[in-house]
Structure formats: structure tokens, C-alpha cells
Scaffold this motif. Structure first.
Motif, PDB file in Angstrom:
ATOM      1  N   HIS A  76       0.855  -1.205   0.000  1.00  0.00           N
ATOM      2  CA  HIS A  76       0.000   0.000   0.000  1.00  0.00           C
ATOM      3  C   HIS A  76       0.881   1.242   0.000  1.00  0.00           C
ATOM      4  O   HIS A  76       1.403   1.643   1.038  1.00  0.00           O
ATOM      5  CB  HIS A  76      -0.897  -0.076   1.254  1.00  0.00           C
ATOM      6  N   HIS A 108      -5.326   6.675  -4.688  1.00  0.00           N
ATOM      7  CA  HIS A 108      -6.720   6.925  -4.318  1.00  0.00           C
ATOM      8  C   HIS A 108      -7.602   7.047  -5.563  1.00  0.00           C
ATOM      9  O   HIS A 108      -7.413   7.941  -6.395  1.00  0.00           O
ATOM     10  CB  HIS A 108      -6.859   8.236  -3.534  1.00  0.00           C
ATOM     11  N   GLU A 118      -6.907   2.325  -3.830  1.00  0.00           N
ATOM     12  CA  GLU A 118      -7.504   2.606  -2.520  1.00  0.00           C
ATOM     13  C   GLU A 118      -8.750   3.445  -2.787  1.00  0.00           C
ATOM     14  O   GLU A 118      -8.660   4.564  -3.300  1.00  0.00           O
ATOM     15  CB  GLU A 118      -6.524   3.341  -1.601  1.00  0.00           C
ATOM     16  N   HIS A 170     -11.504   3.546   4.087  1.00  0.00           N
ATOM     17  CA  HIS A 170     -10.785   3.276   2.839  1.00  0.00           C
ATOM     18  C   HIS A 170     -10.734   1.788   2.535  1.00  0.00           C
ATOM     19  O   HIS A 170     -10.435   0.984   3.411  1.00  0.00           O
ATOM     20  CB  HIS A 170      -9.364   3.839   2.920  1.00  0.00           C
ATOM     21  N   HIS A 219      -6.278   0.186   6.970  1.00  0.00           N
ATOM     22  CA  HIS A 219      -6.228   0.776   8.323  1.00  0.00           C
ATOM     23  C   HIS A 219      -7.605   0.875   9.004  1.00  0.00           C
ATOM     24  O   HIS A 219      -8.058   1.981   9.323  1.00  0.00           O
ATOM     25  CB  HIS A 219      -5.553   2.162   8.286  1.00  0.00           C
ATOM     26  N   ASP A 275       1.794   2.622   3.659  1.00  0.00           N
ATOM     27  CA  ASP A 275       0.953   3.741   3.224  1.00  0.00           C
ATOM     28  C   ASP A 275       1.840   4.957   2.913  1.00  0.00           C
ATOM     29  O   ASP A 275       1.510   6.093   3.236  1.00  0.00           O
ATOM     30  CB  ASP A 275      -0.091   4.086   4.293  1.00  0.00           C
TER      31      ASP A 275
END
Ligand code: AMP
Ligand code: FE
Ligand code: FE
Ligand code: ZN
Length: 283
Positions: free
Chosen positions: A6, A38, A63, A74, A190, A248
Motif C-alpha cells: 500500500h 486513491h 484505494e 478506505h 487501516h 501507506d
């Protein structure tokens, strides 16, 4: 094997191009890099090319901005068909909503004594097909109103904050269904970071798994402290969810999210690939 599932490029709100990100990963001894920008698949082709050149693996991901009970959550999707129309339609709605609220956020900032123009923000956008809060944050930094992205979020842009403006996002259940229909594997990003444990409670995670066929959750993530991980891991096990770990990473856009600061276990990664292949997904 070091597997980071990620990370973000400047095709969303990271600061590195997909190529730069992949090269950085290779230089740092990362074997697999999962690009999950995203709400867009736009960076995946470049990441794949760069990975082949650098001799590492690129895992294609996304995501997706969703909501649960009105709160932002998310969803990661791995191996989705990037041409599946119903998912593309929803992603376009999210991106249009994100860009469309910009005038409202700029009006709020002006009334707080921090005027910015649309051009100030667009200057920060890079290759992203939508203009998000992180780009507004970068414009605030460039003007000297705040020191860094985090201060912009902590003081102004956080969900419900003084310069926050609501935007469209799909229900998490729809997100999971669309990822599965696109032959992908849905994984919650998350789930217990930043207060999300209040909406993604154990009963909700159970429902998402049993009724909607969620397949994994991130356990090792910078937004989860040790106590959170220790609680989430056995719940994931009980539900039969794959447990992921990731950085992330957002380049310079987020501190304490260095590449591969958390990683996904090789057996989890292998199982993910097996599932994507079994349903004819896109790798
Ligand atoms: P947007 O989709 O424009 O609402 O922006 C959401 C993005 O902003 C997320 O994907 C994160 O990268 C970032 N973000 C959201 N909340 C925070 C926060 N409290 N602190 C830092 N970054 C955040
Ligand atoms: Fe982000
Ligand atoms: Fe996220
Ligand atoms: Zn992310």
C-alpha cells in the motif's frame, strides 16, 4: 521477501512519480510494491513498466474512498479489472465530488484569513486526476500559512474541521461488491486508525466478511499502535481474513510512513495472488 502492499504516487497524493517510487523501492531492497493510488488506476501501467525494468514486482491496486455510517473509510482492491465500467463510474463520481468541493474549501479558508486561489492548489496537483485535501494542504504550506501537511490537517482540514467540505463517497458495502465484481480482492485499509474503530466495530467487520465477502484487513499499518494490532490480529484470524502490513507511503507527503516500515507476510501475498489468478483478475 519485503512486500509493501500500500503506497501512493503523485497520480494521487504521493509526491513521487510511479517510476521514481518503484526505483526507490528497488534501491531500498523492497521486492514487491503495491501501488494503491486513491480512486484511480492511472498509475498502474507506469509502475508495471518501471518494476520490470528495476527487477521487482508491482502489485496492481487501488484505494477506494468509501464511507461507513457517514464516516470516511478506505477500501483496498487488488487485481481489479481496470476497465470494469460500474467501478469506473463510481470512481469518477468520487473524483468529481472531490474536485467539485474545492471552491467551498477555498471560501472557508478565505474567511479564516488564509486566501488561496484555485491555481495555487492546481500548482500542487502533479499527475492526479482529482484535487484532494492533501493538495490544498500543500498549497497552504507553500503560502507559509502552516509548516507542513500534517499541521494543515490537524488545524484546518481534518474531517469536520473548519476548512473541511463534504464530498461524495460510496458505501463500503458497495465498494466491496464492486471490487469483487471486477475480479479483485477487497481488503480494508487501516480499519482501526484515526477513530475508525468506532464505525468498523467487530460486528460490522463480521457482517462485511460474512455477508459481503471482505477478504482481508490491514493489521500492521502506521496508524495502528501495538495495542490495536494485538486486538485486531486475532479478530482477523477468527474471521478468516488475510492480515496485511504496509507503509501507506506518500513520499514527502507523510512522515513516519517510510517504504516497507510495515510489510505483508510472503504466505499472505502468495494467497492473494492465488485468489486474483483464480478469478481471472488483473496482475
Ligand atoms: P480527500 O479525499 O480529499 O478528502 O483527502 C483524503 C486524504 O487526505 C487521505 O487519503 C489522506 O491521504 C489524507 N488525510 C485525511 N485525513 C488526514 C489526517 N487527519 N491527517 C493527514 N492526512 C489525512
Ligand atoms: Fe492519501
Ligand atoms: Fe487510506
Ligand atoms: Zn493510503
Amino acid at each position: 521477501m519485503r512486500i509493501d502492499t500500500h503506497v501512493h504516487s503523485n497520480v494521487s497524493d504521493g509526491t513521487d512519480t510511479p517510476t521514481r517510487l518503484v526505483r526507490k523501492a528497488a534501491e531500498q531492497g523492497v521486492d514487491v510494491i503495491g501501488l494503491t493510488d486513491h480512486d484511480t488506476f492511472d498509475g498502474l501501467r507506469e509502475a508495471k513498466l518501471a518494476a520490470t525494468e528495476a527487477g521487482i514486482e508491482a502489485l496492481p491496486g487501488i484505494e477506494i474512498s468509501c464511507q461507513a455510517d457517514g464516516q470516511s473509510v478506505h477500501l483496498l482492491g487488488y487485481g481489479c479489472d481496470p476497465h470494469f465500467e460500474p467501478l469506473l463510474d463510481e470512481l469518477a463520481r468520487v473524483r468529481v465530488g472531490r474536485t467539485g468541493r474545492l471552491p467551498d474549501m477555498l471560501a472557508k479558508l478565505a474567511s479564516l484569513g488564509m486566501p488561496l486561489t484555485e491555481d495555487d492548489v492546481l500548482h500542487q496537483v502533479g499527475g492526479s486526476p482529482s484535487v484532494g485535501r492533501p493538495h490544498v494542504a500543500d498549497a497552504l504550506v507553500a503560502k507559509g500559512y502552516v509548516a507542513d501537511r500534517q499541521e494543515a490537517f490537524d488545524k484546518l482540514l481534518y474531517d469536520g474541521g473548519p476548512a473541511y467540505s463534504h464530498r461524495y463517497s460510496m458505501d463500503i458495502r458497495l465498494g466491496i461488491e464492486l471490487v469483487r465484481q471486477a475480479n479483485g480482492v477487497p481488503v480494508l485499509a487501516h480499519p482501526w486508525g484515526r477513530g475508525r474503530e468506532h464505525v468498523l466495530t467487530p460486528p460490522v467487520l463480521t457482517e462485511l466478511t460474512l455477508e459481503y465477502r471482505l477478504e482481508g484487513v490491514e493489521v500492521d499499518h502506521p496508524d495502528h499502535d501495538e495495542a490495536t494490532r494485538a486486538e485486531l490480529r486475532p479478530l482477523a484470524d477468527r474471521l478468516g481474513l488475510l492480515a496485511f502490513g504496509s507503509s501507506d507511503h506518500h513520499g514527502l507527503g507523510k512522515v513516519d510512513h517510510e517504504l516497507a516500515c510495515n510489510t505483508t507476510a510472503p504466505d499472505v501475498y502468495d494467497e492473494l495472488l492465488r485468489r486474483v489468478r483464480a478469478r481471472g483478475g488483473h496482475l
